[in-house]
Scaffold this active site. Structure first.
Site, mmCIF file in Angstrom:
data_model
loop_
_atom_site.group_PDB
_atom_site.id
_atom_site.type_symbol
_atom_site.label_atom_id
_atom_site.label_comp_id
_atom_site.label_asym_id
_atom_site.label_seq_id
_atom_site.Cartn_x
_atom_site.Cartn_y
_atom_site.Cartn_z
ATOM 1 N N HIS A 199 0.837 -1.207 0.000
ATOM 2 C CA HIS A 199 0.000 0.000 0.000
ATOM 3 C C HIS A 199 0.871 1.257 0.000
ATOM 4 C CE1 HIS A 199 -3.294 -2.718 0.884
ATOM 5 N NE2 HIS A 199 -4.157 -1.715 0.838
ATOM 6 N N HIS A 241 1.476 -3.591 9.343
ATOM 7 C CA HIS A 241 2.895 -3.499 9.032
ATOM 8 C C HIS A 241 3.641 -2.850 10.194
ATOM 9 C CE1 HIS A 241 2.692 -4.631 4.751
ATOM 10 N NE2 HIS A 241 1.543 -3.975 4.730
#
Length: 278
Positions: A199, A241
């Protein structure tokens, strides 16, 4: 009649001599045979090595803590780690600690759990499938050659991003944070790995692409930059993440755009490539 010990000692003193003792005679015989023993030892080297190995001094020296035996090179490296290794381990520890502290939307019971639906909506806005579908639709609906060229290269950039991120994830194989919940939209096998953030790479690359090739007003340009930043930051808030995954993703996406510019395709080049395939 036997004489007394006192009489024998006085007789010995009178005679000017002393009575030899059995112990004294044995020592004399040992000194007499010592040269012969040394000669036998010299002629038998195997026995000499055996005696040397059984020496108490050698045994004490080999087993003592202060012995000066040299350690193997790999043991010395383990005992004295490099400064780079220490720095990397320290950075990893800080990264894991900070990522866990910032994962405030990792679950409904987290401190900011109520904002999780909003973070997941931002997550979908940076997903690859909506971007691929949108670029393909704009390419199909575009009437101008310039618009088709921009959308064609955006589509190529998105495919290139998916390939590079997938390969890097498969090579590094870093697991996602332990507090992450795998409820993402449309995941694949490599999405079980964390480094780098796809992303973040996509948001950084697309933001730079749009700001360069589309004529946008100043408020819209600010919104594009703000969107890219929020997409990357939401990955840490959701617990998807670690901080370093997102930071490297932004860096990778920024330089990934340079590769897109090097591989830029025009509609004529694309039609020629399609014609050669047919």
């Amino acid at each position: 009649m036997p004489s007394s010990p006192k009489a024998r000692n006085s007789a010995a003193r009178i005679g000017g001599g002393s009575v030899p003792s059995p112990a004294g005679s044995s020592r004399t015989e040992l000194r007499a045979h010592q040269p012969l023993l040394l000669q036998r030892q010299a002629s038998d080297p195997a026995a000499a090595r055996l005696r040397a190995s059984e020496s108490p001094v050698r045994r004490r020296g080999s087993g003592s803590p202060g012995s000066t035996q040299s350690l193997p090179e790999e043991d010395c490296m383990r005992l004295h780690p490099s400064l780079l290794g220490i720095a990397l381990r320290s950075l990893l520890a800080v990264d894991l600690w900070l990522s866990k502290r910032l994962g405030v939307c990792a679950g409904e019971d987290a401190s900011w759990g109520s904002a999780r639906p909003l973070m997941k909506l931002i997550e979908v806005s940076g997903h690859g499938i909506p971007w691929l579908a949108g670029a393909g639709y704009c390419l199909y609906k575009s009437d101008s050659a310039a618009g088709q060229e921009v959308m064609l290269n955006l589509l190529m950039a998105l495919v290139l991003d998916l390939v590079l991120v997938g390969v890097l994830k498969a090579v590094v194989r870093r697991r996602r944070p332990a507090h992450n919940r795998m409820d993402m939209f449309a995941t694949f096998s490599v999405d079980s790995y964390s480094f780098p953030s796809g992303h973040a790479t996509r948001a950084s690359m697309c933001a730079r692409f749009l700001l360069t090739h589309l004529v946008l007003a100043a408020p819209v340009r600010v919104l594009v930059l703000l969107w890219a930043t929020i997409v990357g930051f939401s990955r840490v808030l959701l617990g998807r993440h670690n901080v370093t995954d997102v930071a490297f993703g932004f860096f990778m996406g920024y330089w990934q755009y340079n590769l897109v510019e090097m591989l830029w395709l025009s509609p004529v080049m694309f039609q020629n490539a399609i014609g050669q395939l047919h």
